[in-house]
Write an enzyme that holds these catalytic residues in place. Sequence first.
Site, PDB file in Angstrom:
ATOM      1  CG  ASP A 104      76.442 -20.837  36.515  1.00 31.98           C
ATOM      2  OD1 ASP A 104      76.064 -21.753  37.241  1.00 31.98           O
ATOM      3  OD2 ASP A 104      77.635 -20.521  36.330  1.00 31.98           O
TER       4      ASP A 104
HETATM    5  N1  URA Z   1      80.484 -24.064  34.965  1.00 28.15           N
HETATM    6  C1  URA Z   1      80.053 -22.828  35.310  1.00 28.15           C
HETATM    7  O1  URA Z   1      80.787 -22.057  35.905  1.00 28.15           O
HETATM    8  N2  URA Z   1      78.814 -22.485  34.989  1.00 28.15           N
HETATM    9  C2  URA Z   1      77.975 -23.273  34.306  1.00 28.15           C
HETATM   10  O2  URA Z   1      76.833 -22.890  34.027  1.00 28.15           O
HETATM   11  C3  URA Z   1      78.434 -24.542  33.946  1.00 28.15           C
HETATM   12  C4  URA Z   1      79.692 -24.921  34.284  1.00 28.15           C
END
Ligand code: URA
Length: 234
Positions: A104
Site C-alpha cells: 500500500d
Molecule cells: N497488508 C496491508 O494491509 N498492506 C500492505 O501493504 C501489505 C499487506
Amino acid sequence: MERLDKFLADRGAGTRSQVKLLVKSGAVTVDGKVERNSGRKVDPATQRICLHGEPLAADSRLVVMLNKPAGFVTATEDKEEKTVMELLPPEYRNRDLKPIGRLDKATEGLLLFTNDGDLLHRLISPKKEVPKVYYARHEGTATGEDVQAFADGLTLRDGTVCLSARLEPLGPGESLITVCEGKYHQVRRMMASRGMPVTYLERKSEGSLILGDLPRGETRQLTEEEVARLEMQE
Ligand code: URA
C-alpha cells in the site's frame, strides 16, 4: 543484435548522447578491442562488452529489492500519485522492471521487482503461499485470544475468510504478523477486525528474502543465491 549505444544506455552508462561521447573517448571495448562507433551492432549474449575495463552483463534477468518508503503507490504509472518506479536508480530504468506483488501507499519495506515476466507471474500467483512478515504498530495490545484468532483464520468485517496467520505481540501496540496470502490491505484489515487499527506497517521479509539493513528508499540487486532461493520457493 542491438546498437552499442542503446546497450550502454540501458545499463545506466548515461544518456544516448553521453554514451556516444564515452564510446568516442575510447572507454568501451568489444571483445577486447576499443570501439569508437556507437552505432555499431553488438550481440551482448556472445560478445564481451567492457566500459572502463569492466564487463557489462548481457540483458540477463534482473531481480531487485527496494526498501519502499511511505507515500509511493505500487504501480508502473499513475496520473496523480508518485509511483515506486520513481525510486529506481538510473541503472535500473529502461530495464523493464515491474513490481512483484504490491505494498500500500502508506506501507514501507521490502518490495521486489523483476524484468522476467515468467518469474513475475509465477511469484504473484494466488496459489503461492510464501510467508511474508510484517512489523506493525497499532492501537491496543494483542492478546492470546487475538493470537488464536489469527491462527484459526480470521473472518474480516466484509466476510472475507483469511488463511491461518501468525500474530506475535512484541509489546503494547507492536506486533509481528506473518501472512501467506496477499489480499487487498490484508494486514490492516486483519488487525482492524480485532480492534487494533494499524498506524504503521513495514514488510520485513518475503519467504527467505530479508530486508535486513537496506536503507529506506534504496535498492539492491539480489544475489544469484537469493534468486535461486526465490525460484525454489515457487
Ligand atoms: N497488508 C496491508 O494491509 N498492506 C500492505 O501493504 C501489505 C499487506
